[in-house]
Design an enzyme around this catalytic site. Sequence first.
Site, PDB file in Angstrom:
ATOM      1  N   SER A 164       0.857  -1.187   0.000  1.00 26.20           N
ATOM      2  CA  SER A 164       0.000   0.000   0.000  1.00 26.20           C
ATOM      3  C   SER A 164       0.888   1.230   0.000  1.00 26.20           C
ATOM      4  O   SER A 164       2.083   1.155   0.317  1.00 26.20           O
ATOM      5  CB  SER A 164      -0.877  -0.008   1.262  1.00 26.20           C
ATOM      6  OG  SER A 164      -1.488   1.243   1.490  1.00 26.20           O
TER       7      SER A 164
ATOM      8  N   TYR B 179      -3.002  -0.531  10.123  1.00 19.54           N
ATOM      9  CA  TYR B 179      -2.883  -0.847   8.701  1.00 19.54           C
ATOM     10  C   TYR B 179      -1.514  -0.428   8.169  1.00 19.54           C
ATOM     11  O   TYR B 179      -0.842  -1.190   7.468  1.00 19.54           O
ATOM     12  CB  TYR B 179      -4.000  -0.137   7.934  1.00 19.54           C
ATOM     13  CG  TYR B 179      -4.031  -0.421   6.454  1.00 19.54           C
ATOM     14  CD1 TYR B 179      -4.573  -1.603   5.971  1.00 19.54           C
ATOM     15  CD2 TYR B 179      -3.552   0.510   5.534  1.00 19.54           C
ATOM     16  CE1 TYR B 179      -4.629  -1.861   4.605  1.00 19.54           C
ATOM     17  CE2 TYR B 179      -3.600   0.270   4.177  1.00 19.54           C
ATOM     18  CZ  TYR B 179      -4.148  -0.922   3.710  1.00 19.54           C
ATOM     19  OH  TYR B 179      -4.188  -1.165   2.355  1.00 19.54           O
TER      20      TYR B 179
END
Length: 261
Positions: free
Chosen positions: A145, A158
């Site tokens: 990501s 995350y």
Amino acid sequence: MTNLFNLSGKTALITGGTHGLGLAMAEGLASAGAELIITSTTPSKLEEALIYFHSKNYKATGYIFDVTDEKEAAKQIEIIEEKHHKIDILVNNAGIIKRVLAVDMPVEDFRKVIDVDLVGPFIMAQLVVKGMIERKAGKIINICSMMSELGRENVSAYASAKGGLKMLTKSLATEWAKHNIQVNGIGPGYFATAQTAPIRVDGNPFNEFIISRTPEGRWGNPEDLAGTAIFLASEASNFINGQIIYVDGGILATLGKASNE
């Protein structure tokens, strides 16, 4: 030259490949000739995805299991390898996010995100790589990501997991390169999916922020990931190892526009 990207005769396992970006990458691999093995924890989503793939005449099979359950995952991988004979490509796509400020986040939730987004890919890679080592060939693609590089409020778990996944990618690449196994990652930017639909409406401040922050001036479309997935799964990337390719429309390349532009 196009033979470099041909995945005919290859079997690709995509975790969480039932919707969104996972489905788009799986479809890309199938369009290049790969046989698909899709995993999910939700039977209804898996059934819908398989119906879709079969409607496109892609060869696809589904399995229900949780990638964080090492015993069940090991059992299922054994079944998959017995039935399909090999797994040439692993795409570690399954993941979750919990948007909670760090000061308020329960430790249990933090651990859950780390377990799914970081430990799960480790478990799957460890299980699948054994066959790859025997065959002296394999491709592992971890879905990282932009949060593998950047911080942001309310995604501490995350970002921690995706930052860890970036370094796991590099470490596994270093360890397994001698077996002709390439371990790389894809770092998606902001994409137009069902999850982001509520915030992509005109007038929403976050929608305007993403469009202005992205040099290409738009959200990514899921199919924008297909080419990168095919590339990293194919012979075209045989000497690329331990790299993260960010498919983000240029966000990480810029500080953003000045306010007077």
